[in-house]
Design a protein around this motif. Sequence first.
Motif, PDB file in Angstrom:
ATOM      1  N   ASP A  41       0.834  -1.209   0.000  1.00 26.68           N
ATOM      2  CA  ASP A  41       0.000   0.000   0.000  1.00 26.68           C
ATOM      3  C   ASP A  41       0.875   1.269   0.000  1.00 26.68           C
ATOM      4  O   ASP A  41       1.855   1.356   0.744  1.00 26.68           O
ATOM      5  CB  ASP A  41      -0.891  -0.018   1.250  1.00 26.68           C
ATOM      6  CG  ASP A  41      -1.969   1.038   1.192  1.00 26.68           C
ATOM      7  OD1 ASP A  41      -3.143   0.678   1.086  1.00 26.68           O
ATOM      8  OD2 ASP A  41      -1.633   2.245   1.257  1.00 26.68           O
ATOM      9  N   CYS A 108      -6.890  -1.920   4.435  1.00 26.69           N
ATOM     10  CA  CYS A 108      -6.027  -2.692   3.528  1.00 26.69           C
ATOM     11  C   CYS A 108      -6.872  -3.291   2.401  1.00 26.69           C
ATOM     12  O   CYS A 108      -7.791  -4.061   2.643  1.00 26.69           O
ATOM     13  CB  CYS A 108      -5.309  -3.797   4.298  1.00 26.69           C
ATOM     14  SG  CYS A 108      -4.227  -4.784   3.254  1.00 26.69           S
ATOM     15  N   LYS A 109      -6.539  -2.898   1.182  1.00 21.72           N
ATOM     16  CA  LYS A 109      -7.336  -3.357   0.031  1.00 21.72           C
ATOM     17  C   LYS A 109      -7.239  -4.871  -0.153  1.00 21.72           C
ATOM     18  O   LYS A 109      -8.194  -5.518  -0.564  1.00 21.72           O
ATOM     19  CB  LYS A 109      -6.852  -2.650  -1.251  1.00 21.72           C
ATOM     20  CG  LYS A 109      -6.932  -1.120  -1.176  1.00 21.72           C
ATOM     21  CD  LYS A 109      -8.361  -0.615  -1.085  1.00 21.72           C
ATOM     22  CE  LYS A 109      -8.457   0.908  -1.093  1.00 21.72           C
ATOM     23  NZ  LYS A 109      -8.099   1.557   0.164  1.00 21.72           N
TER      24      LYS A 109
HETATM   25 ZN   LIG Z   1      -2.663  -3.313   2.490  1.00 19.57          ZN
END
Ligand SMILES: [Zn+2]
Length: 286
Positions: A41, A108-109
């Motif tokens: 990220d 968090c994706k």
């Molecule tokens: Zn992440």
Amino acid sequence: MNKILRGVIKYRQTIREDLVKQFEEIKNNPQPTSVMFTCMDSRMLPTRFTQSRVGDMFVVRNAGNMIPEAPTYGTSSEVSVTTEPAALELAVKRGGIRHVVVCGHSDCKAINTLYRLHQCPKEFDPSSPMDNWVRRSGYSSIKRLNERIHRGPSIMKFDSEVAPSQSFEAIIDPMDKLSAEDKLSQVNIFQQTDNPVFICFQINVLQQLVNICSHQILQEHLESGRLHIHGMWFDVYTGDDYLFSKDKKRFVVIDEKTVDKHLSELNARCPLPEDQDGPVAFAKAK
Ligand SMILES: [Zn+2]
């Protein structure tokens, strides 16, 4: 690329000279003391939020700060090599690193994707490398999330068969109040919501600590007390760092009020000073 090129010019005009001096200082004797696994990220800047200098820390980044556990790493007939175990071997066995840190973060994706696929398995796209990565590497985290949701807020055990000394317990209960005498942590991000995704963030970091321990190549280092594994968490909304306290069984913010308590717990758990039995001494011992 415009930003990158302009950034290079700014770097040349500002910090380049100091960095070159730091490169020179450690040229013949770099002694990194930790390896950090964290997310790719763009908000995660581990060397900034730990104020690390050149040569201090190895950093391995991927989607969701996951370290595949040994059983999913490969078999005798089919070895699936991934970066993470290789990085562990390089850092720990060859570099004498004594501290491995897994650092997750809020929003968090990758973990959102993992959770979405868990909720809606039909959305899994077999042609998506990302879907395959999070589903395979996050399988154990989801298993533990189900266990937590099924059993409700109670102590969860994170056991390691390969390195039993590394087993630990965690209280994963966002709505629970800290004990009255516990003045250590005034803030705990995981108390803000009982949203399962938040629980998943937390469980995922802790599960990675177990996954690391599943690798036989680290067993001797872990069981002899030379290698220590830590869970960290970064809140991208507040900029706060958290460290998982095995004594407290939860993530506790790292700030001016808590840092001494963190250090005394670490000193008790990791008694060998960095400079007494660091990479050089360990390399000689081997
Ligand atoms: Zn992440």
